[in-house]
Scaffold this motif. Structure first.
Motif, PDB file in Angstrom:
ATOM      1  N   MET A   1     -27.231   0.989  10.388  1.00  0.00           N
ATOM      2  CA  MET A   1     -25.579   1.007   9.848  1.00  0.00           C
ATOM      3  C   MET A   1     -25.345   2.658  10.831  1.00  0.00           C
ATOM      4  N   SER A   2     -23.968   2.157  11.267  1.00  0.00           N
ATOM      5  CA  SER A   2     -23.888   3.903  11.858  1.00  0.00           C
ATOM      6  C   SER A   2     -23.130   4.701  10.751  1.00  0.00           C
ATOM      7  N   THR A   3     -22.752   5.654  10.810  1.00  0.00           N
ATOM      8  CA  THR A   3     -22.287   6.675  10.077  1.00  0.00           C
ATOM      9  C   THR A   3     -20.330   6.634   9.756  1.00  0.00           C
ATOM     10  N   PHE A   4     -20.007   5.556  10.570  1.00  0.00           N
ATOM     11  CA  PHE A   4     -18.086   5.284  10.797  1.00  0.00           C
ATOM     12  C   PHE A   4     -17.995   4.250  10.404  1.00  0.00           C
ATOM     13  N   THR A   5     -19.432   3.857  10.324  1.00  0.00           N
ATOM     14  CA  THR A   5     -19.342   2.383   9.946  1.00  0.00           C
ATOM     15  C   THR A   5     -18.874   1.982   8.168  1.00  0.00           C
ATOM     16  N   ILE A   6     -20.066   3.243   7.952  1.00  0.00           N
ATOM     17  CA  ILE A   6     -19.828   3.654   6.494  1.00  0.00           C
ATOM     18  C   ILE A   6     -18.293   4.334   6.052  1.00  0.00           C
ATOM     19  N   PHE A   7     -17.439   5.168   6.833  1.00  0.00           N
ATOM     20  CA  PHE A   7     -16.724   5.601   6.587  1.00  0.00           C
ATOM     21  C   PHE A   7     -14.983   4.592   6.773  1.00  0.00           C
ATOM     22  N   LEU A   8     -15.659   3.817   7.756  1.00  0.00           N
ATOM     23  CA  LEU A   8     -14.504   2.954   7.540  1.00  0.00           C
ATOM     24  C   LEU A   8     -14.991   2.495   6.679  1.00  0.00           C
ATOM     25  N   ALA A   9     -15.756   1.058   6.206  1.00  0.00           N
ATOM     26  CA  ALA A   9     -16.091   0.575   4.540  1.00  0.00           C
ATOM     27  C   ALA A   9     -14.916   1.644   3.586  1.00  0.00           C
ATOM     28  N   LEU A  10     -15.373   3.073   3.721  1.00  0.00           N
ATOM     29  CA  LEU A  10     -14.637   3.259   2.410  1.00  0.00           C
ATOM     30  C   LEU A  10     -13.151   3.634   2.840  1.00  0.00           C
ATOM     31  N   ILE A  11     -13.073   3.738   3.726  1.00  0.00           N
ATOM     32  CA  ILE A  11     -11.218   3.977   4.213  1.00  0.00           C
ATOM     33  C   ILE A  11     -10.708   3.019   4.015  1.00  0.00           C
ATOM     34  N   VAL A  12     -11.262   1.163   4.223  1.00  0.00           N
ATOM     35  CA  VAL A  12     -10.787   0.459   3.627  1.00  0.00           C
ATOM     36  C   VAL A  12     -10.430   0.087   2.415  1.00  0.00           C
ATOM     37  N   VAL A  13     -11.962   0.202   1.256  1.00  0.00           N
ATOM     38  CA  VAL A  13     -12.034  -0.176   0.135  1.00  0.00           C
ATOM     39  C   VAL A  13     -10.848   1.267  -0.428  1.00  0.00           C
ATOM     40  N   VAL A  14     -10.389   2.604  -0.249  1.00  0.00           N
ATOM     41  CA  VAL A  14      -9.244   3.778  -1.379  1.00  0.00           C
ATOM     42  C   VAL A  14      -8.690   3.216  -1.080  1.00  0.00           C
ATOM     43  N   ALA A  15      -8.039   2.499   0.408  1.00  0.00           N
ATOM     44  CA  ALA A  15      -6.722   2.436   0.708  1.00  0.00           C
ATOM     45  C   ALA A  15      -6.162   0.820   0.080  1.00  0.00           C
ATOM     46  N   PHE A  16      -7.222   0.008  -0.175  1.00  0.00           N
ATOM     47  CA  PHE A  16      -7.077  -0.799  -1.199  1.00  0.00           C
ATOM     48  C   PHE A  16      -6.645  -0.674  -2.644  1.00  0.00           C
ATOM     49  N   LEU A  17      -7.208   0.295  -2.837  1.00  0.00           N
ATOM     50  CA  LEU A  17      -6.775   1.246  -4.195  1.00  0.00           C
ATOM     51  C   LEU A  17      -5.884   1.800  -4.076  1.00  0.00           C
ATOM     52  N   LEU A  18      -5.324   1.888  -3.225  1.00  0.00           N
ATOM     53  CA  LEU A  18      -3.986   3.227  -3.107  1.00  0.00           C
ATOM     54  C   LEU A  18      -2.457   1.908  -3.132  1.00  0.00           C
ATOM     55  N   ILE A  19      -3.124   1.663  -2.408  1.00  0.00           N
ATOM     56  CA  ILE A  19      -2.347   0.365  -2.667  1.00  0.00           C
ATOM     57  C   ILE A  19      -2.110  -0.533  -3.583  1.00  0.00           C
ATOM     58  N   VAL A  20      -2.810  -1.019  -4.704  1.00  0.00           N
ATOM     59  CA  VAL A  20      -2.998  -1.480  -6.113  1.00  0.00           C
ATOM     60  C   VAL A  20      -2.269  -0.296  -6.724  1.00  0.00           C
ATOM     61  N   VAL A  21      -2.362   0.529  -6.626  1.00  0.00           N
ATOM     62  CA  VAL A  21      -2.152   2.006  -7.775  1.00  0.00           C
ATOM     63  C   VAL A  21      -0.382   1.811  -8.076  1.00  0.00           C
ATOM     64  N   ILE A  22      -0.092   1.905  -6.129  1.00  0.00           N
ATOM     65  CA  ILE A  22       0.913   2.353  -5.496  1.00  0.00           C
ATOM     66  C   ILE A  22       2.374   1.211  -6.908  1.00  0.00           C
ATOM     67  N   MET A  23       1.815  -0.089  -6.107  1.00  0.00           N
ATOM     68  CA  MET A  23       2.337  -1.494  -6.235  1.00  0.00           C
ATOM     69  C   MET A  23       2.520  -1.877  -8.492  1.00  0.00           C
ATOM     70  N   VAL A  24       1.449  -0.759  -8.742  1.00  0.00           N
ATOM     71  CA  VAL A  24       1.817  -1.370 -10.191  1.00  0.00           C
ATOM     72  C   VAL A  24       2.739   0.000 -10.963  1.00  0.00           C
ATOM     73  N   GLN A  25       2.433   1.100 -10.363  1.00  0.00           N
ATOM     74  CA  GLN A  25       3.691   1.385 -10.437  1.00  0.00           C
ATOM     75  C   GLN A  25       5.309   1.540 -10.472  1.00  0.00           C
ATOM     76  N   ASN A  26       6.067   1.795 -11.208  1.00  0.00           N
ATOM     77  CA  ASN A  26       7.797   1.223 -11.453  1.00  0.00           C
ATOM     78  C   ASN A  26       7.734   2.515 -11.001  1.00  0.00           C
ATOM     79  N   PRO A  27       9.177   3.017  -9.965  1.00  0.00           N
ATOM     80  CA  PRO A  27       9.960   3.967  -9.965  1.00  0.00           C
ATOM     81  C   PRO A  27      11.147   4.661 -11.599  1.00  0.00           C
ATOM     82  N   LYS A  28      11.387   3.308 -12.352  1.00  0.00           N
ATOM     83  CA  LYS A  28      11.945   3.894 -13.600  1.00  0.00           C
ATOM     84  C   LYS A  28      11.258   4.531 -14.464  1.00  0.00           C
ATOM     85  N   GLY A  29       9.390   3.965 -14.272  1.00  0.00           N
ATOM     86  CA  GLY A  29       8.687   4.138 -15.655  1.00  0.00           C
ATOM     87  C   GLY A  29       8.512   3.953 -16.044  1.00  0.00           C
TER      88      GLY A  29
END
Length: 119
Positions: A1-29
């Motif tokens: 497994m290359s270094t790039f593949t590891i970075f790619l997997a981490l990028i996908v996981v972090v992007a998914f978590l970022l989407i979840v955190v943003i969707m949970v938020q409500n702009p009105k609090g």
């Protein structure tokens, strides 16, 4: 497994978590803090604490995503693997295609021979 593949997997996981955190938020609090409902929220940390946590986690995940993307770019350029594409290989030499003359056809001659043979 290359270094790039590891970075790619981490990028996908972090992007998914970022989407979840943003969707949970409500702009009105409201967001996650209002889904617990009523007085129980005050015991879990309060509305203000939940909003602060979501805000900090959004900035942290966005920063981590940016760092991972930049690090994956370094991992690509420092790879010692062979280049499969001639477009990416700076040492590749290109040879021009040989010029082949197009066959010339005389349309009148073809139609007259076709008419003559049909008669």
């Amino acid at each position: 497994m290359s270094t790039f593949t590891i970075f790619l997997a981490l990028i996908v996981v972090v992007a998914f978590l970022l989407i979840v955190v943003i969707m949970v938020q409500n702009p009105k609090g409201g967001g996650l803090s209002s889904s617990f409902g009523g007085g129980g929220t005050q015991q879990l940390g309060g509305v203000k604490k939940t909003t602060d946590f979501l805000d900090k986690s959004t900035w942290t995940l966005a920063t981590l995503l940016l760092v991972l993307i930049l690090a994956s770019n370094v991992a690509i350029s420092s790879g010692n693997e062979t280049v499969d594409s001639k477009a990416l290989d700076p040492d590749a030499t290109t040879q021009p295609l040989p010029a082949t003359p197009l066959p010339t056809t005389n349309n009148n001659a073809d139609t007259t021979t076709a008419k003559d043979s049909a008669q």
